[in-house]
Each structure stands twice: as structure tokens, then as C-alpha cells.
Write an enzyme that holds these catalytic residues in place. Structure first.
Site, short mmCIF file in Angstrom:
data_model
loop_
_atom_site.label_atom_id
_atom_site.label_comp_id
_atom_site.label_asym_id
_atom_site.label_seq_id
_atom_site.Cartn_x
_atom_site.Cartn_y
_atom_site.Cartn_z
N PRO A 74 0.68 -1.58 0.01
CA PRO A 74 0.15 0.20 -0.03
C PRO A 74 0.88 1.16 0.37
CG PRO A 74 -0.39 -2.13 1.17
CD PRO A 74 0.16 -2.34 1.14
N CYS A 75 0.77 2.06 -0.60
CA CYS A 75 1.35 3.37 -0.86
C CYS A 75 0.55 4.38 -0.30
CB CYS A 75 1.37 3.25 -2.08
SG CYS A 75 0.04 3.74 -3.85
N GLN A 76 -0.86 5.03 -0.24
CA GLN A 76 -0.74 5.79 0.14
C GLN A 76 -0.19 6.71 1.46
OE1 GLN A 76 -2.88 3.28 -0.15
NE2 GLN A 76 -4.94 3.41 -0.67
#
Length: 363
Positions: A74-76
């Protein structure tokens, strides 16, 4: 055929790019129900939907042997669009689950994907920590990081993403990130344009529904030229808006790759057609992400948009997948990766990130 274990798989864009080059996913995981259903529809019954932090790859016998582990953790928390807490964020440490799987399965190689913002998050401490953690997995991995613009690899979209490639050092395979294949430079193929990508798309039925659009939005779009955005609306016009990100009311330019397709957001962030004054359909977004028309997405418009926007464009990783094939075909010259790794470790993190493909050939 190299076998893949896929983590944080989403709808399967990264997997699809490798499948198209001769690989096969044998086990996959994602938390999102709709993305998992899309993955199953297109890849078969290898998806295990659920919380990866509750899966123990050391003792779970259902997770098969693999040659390669893929994943876009996950990159948020690393994105330059959102606030960036980096490793301190709620989701920033999910990459440690990626580490656990590599440590448990000891694949010959891994590929981790993330947003450009990862490179500078926490004043470069995030990427430095991540690289060291990957390098220290027994029996040791040679780690090479590169920022890709997927338009330079045949995708009809300017989309920058970080690809972290790790090679198990005892293989002796000195992986080199592939050079761009497309661009404006001599000897490169021309960029694939948005106009080329969308040719004939109106004939495709799946995931191609037009969205409802307010009359006010139609009038706003009529004021925005090809390739423009909300800033092209005259300041004196009653429909003028200000203080927004560049994605807002962005219309495609048919003569160049599109700007980045994003996964979520309201307020004019859907991406807009030209010349028609309307939002892009999900099939049009999928075309700009280089998904084939027979790839079917499951879910409502917003869910499908999220899957497409979060995906790695399949065509963008073809060169990478092909560059890794010699490792699995045992068709390469053995090199001492310990020496290469030691050279990289003596560099500062900024020096390592400044290395381009040509320089990497000498390391």
C-alpha cells in the site's frame, strides 16, 4: 514457467504484465473483496482474500513454492498527493508483510512497486530503511531501485512508479533495470498516445458505461481545451474554480500519453474525454492503463475505477519481466553479487537513487 506468489495484488495489473511474458501466478492475496473477485475472474482460483497480517507464510502449507514474489504494498502513506507520514503511517509498515513472505519463501527474486513519493518520504529515511531490510533477508539479496515512467515502456500514460528489484545473491544473477523503449529520443519508439489507445473503444461493452454528468460540468469542460485542466477556465467566468490539484477537470490530449490515471477522489478528478465533454469510462481508463479489452473488472463504477487507478499498467513491466527471465532459465553468466552489493551499500541513499540504467551496468 516461473511461478509467482503475488501480494497486495489488487486487480492484477502487475501479475498480468508478467503473465504476458511467460510467468504464472500460483498464489495471491489482497484485502479488497472487489479487487480479489476481479483477480479471480481473470487469473483463476489462486486468490486468497483477507488480511495479509493474519497469514503466516512460515507455517501455512497452502502457500506453494515460488520463483518470484511480486507486490505493490500500500502506497497511500508515501504518495505525494496525500500527506506523507511514510513509515510512521498506519499503512506504511505493511511492507513488513512483504518482507515476511520473502524471508519464508526465499524466492530467487522479488519485485516491489510503489509511488514516486516513497523515494523522498521521511527525508529519504523510508526508502533507506526498506532497502536495508530487503538486503538483510537471509541468505541476502542484491537490491536495485529505479523510478520508471511507464510511458517510456509503451504505456499510453505518463505514470511514474518506483520498482524495487531484489535478486537472491547466491544466484549470481546481476539484474540490470531495462532501458526505456519509447520516447522522443533517437532510436526509441514513439510514445503510444491516448488517441491511439482509445481507438475503437466505443465498441467494447464490458466496463464501458458512461457516467452521469451535471450540466454545469459539461459547460465547464467546454471551456477547457485538449490536454488542459481547470486552470484554463477564465478567471472572470462564473464557472471559474481555484485552489485545486492539477488532476481536476484534466482532459486528455489525443496526441500524447495521458496524464496519470488516479484511483479515487471527487471534485472533477475522474479524468475527462476530448473532444466529448464527459468523464472517461472505466474501459477507457483501462485502455490508458494498457489492460486488454478481455480483462473484466468486477464492482460498481467507483470500485472499478479504484482497481484500475491502483493497478500497475501491465505493458509497463514487460521489459522488466523479460530482463528477469534469464535468471529462471539459467541462461546467464554468474557474477559475485556480494561484491556488487557491497559497492552499493557504501553509497549514500541519494547516490544510489541517482544511478541510472547505464551506470547500473557497471555495478
Amino acid at each position: 514457467m516461473p511461478k509467482i506468489v503475488s501480494l497486495f495484488s489488487g486487480c492484477g495489473g502487475l501479475d498480468l504484465g508478467f503473465h504476458q511474458c511467460g510467468y504464472k501466478t500460483v498464489w495471491a492475496n489482497d484485502f479488497n473483496k472487489w479487487a480479489a473477485e476481479t483477480f479471480t475472474r481473470n487469473f483463476g482460483n489462486v486468490m486468497h482474500c483477507g488480511d495479509i497480517e493474519l497469514i503466516d507464510p512460515y507455517i501455512d502449507d497452502s502457500i506453494p513454492h515460488c520463483d518470484l514474489i511480486l507486490g505493490g504494498f500500500p502506497c497511500q502513506d508515501f504518495s505525494i498527493i496525500w500527506k506523507r507520514p511514510g513509515l510512521n503511517g498506519e499503512r506504511g509498515n505493511l511492507y513488513k508483510s512483504f518482507l515476511r513472505f520473502i524471508d519464508a519463501k526465499k524466492p530467487k527474486a522479488f519485485v516491489a512497486e510503489n509511488v514516486k513519493g516513497l523515494l523522498s518520504a521521511n527525508k529519504y529515511k523510508a526508502i533507506e530503511t526498506i532497502i536495508k531490510d530487503f538486503e538483510n533477508i537471509t541468505p541476502g539479496y542484491l537490491v536495485k531501485v529505479q523510478l520508471y515512467n511507464f510511458a517510456e515502456y509503451g504505456v499510453p500514460q505518463f505514470r511514474e512508479r518506483v520498482l524495487i528489484v531484489g535478486i537472491r545473491k547466491n544466484t549470481g544473477f546481476n539484474f540490470i533495470h531495462p532501458s526505456p523503449t519509447h520516447g522522443n529520443k533517437e532510436l526509441l519508439l514513439p510514445f503510444v498516445t491516448a488517441g491511439e489507445a482509445l481507438e475503437g473503444v466505443e465498441q467494447i461493452k464490458s466496463n464501458n458505461e458512461h457516467m452521469n454528468i451535471q450540466p454545469k460540468t459539461i459547460e465547464m469542460l467546454k471551456l477547457i481545451p485538449e490536454g488542459g485542466n481547470f486552470t484554463d477556465i477564465p478567471k472572470e467566468h462564473p464557472l471559474y474554480v481555484k485552489g485545486m490539484i492539477s488532476h481536476v477537470y484534466r482532459r486528455i490530449n489525443r496526441n500524447e500519453p495521458s496524464k496519470t490515471i488516479i484511483a479515487a477522489g471527487g471534485g472533477g478528478t475522474w479524468g475527462y474525454h476530448y473532444p466529448e465533454p464527459r468523464p472517461l469510462t472505466n474501459r477507457e481508463r483501462a485502455r490508458l492503463q494498457s489492460f486488454p479489452d478481455n480483462f473484466e473488472f468486477i464492482g460498481n463504477n467507483a470500485e472499478v475505477r479504484r482497481q484500475i487507478g491502483n493497478a500497475v499498467p501491465p505493458r509497463g513491466v514487460h521489459a522488466l519481466a523479460k530482463a528477469l527471465l534469464p535468471l529462471f532459465e539459467n541462461s546467464y553468466q554468474y557474477e559475485n553479487l556480494d561484491k556488487i552489493s557491497d559497492k552499493l551499500k557504501r553509497m549514500s541513499i541519494r547516490e544510489r537513487l541517482l544511478l541510472d540504467t547505464i551506470n547500473n551496468k557497471n555495478i
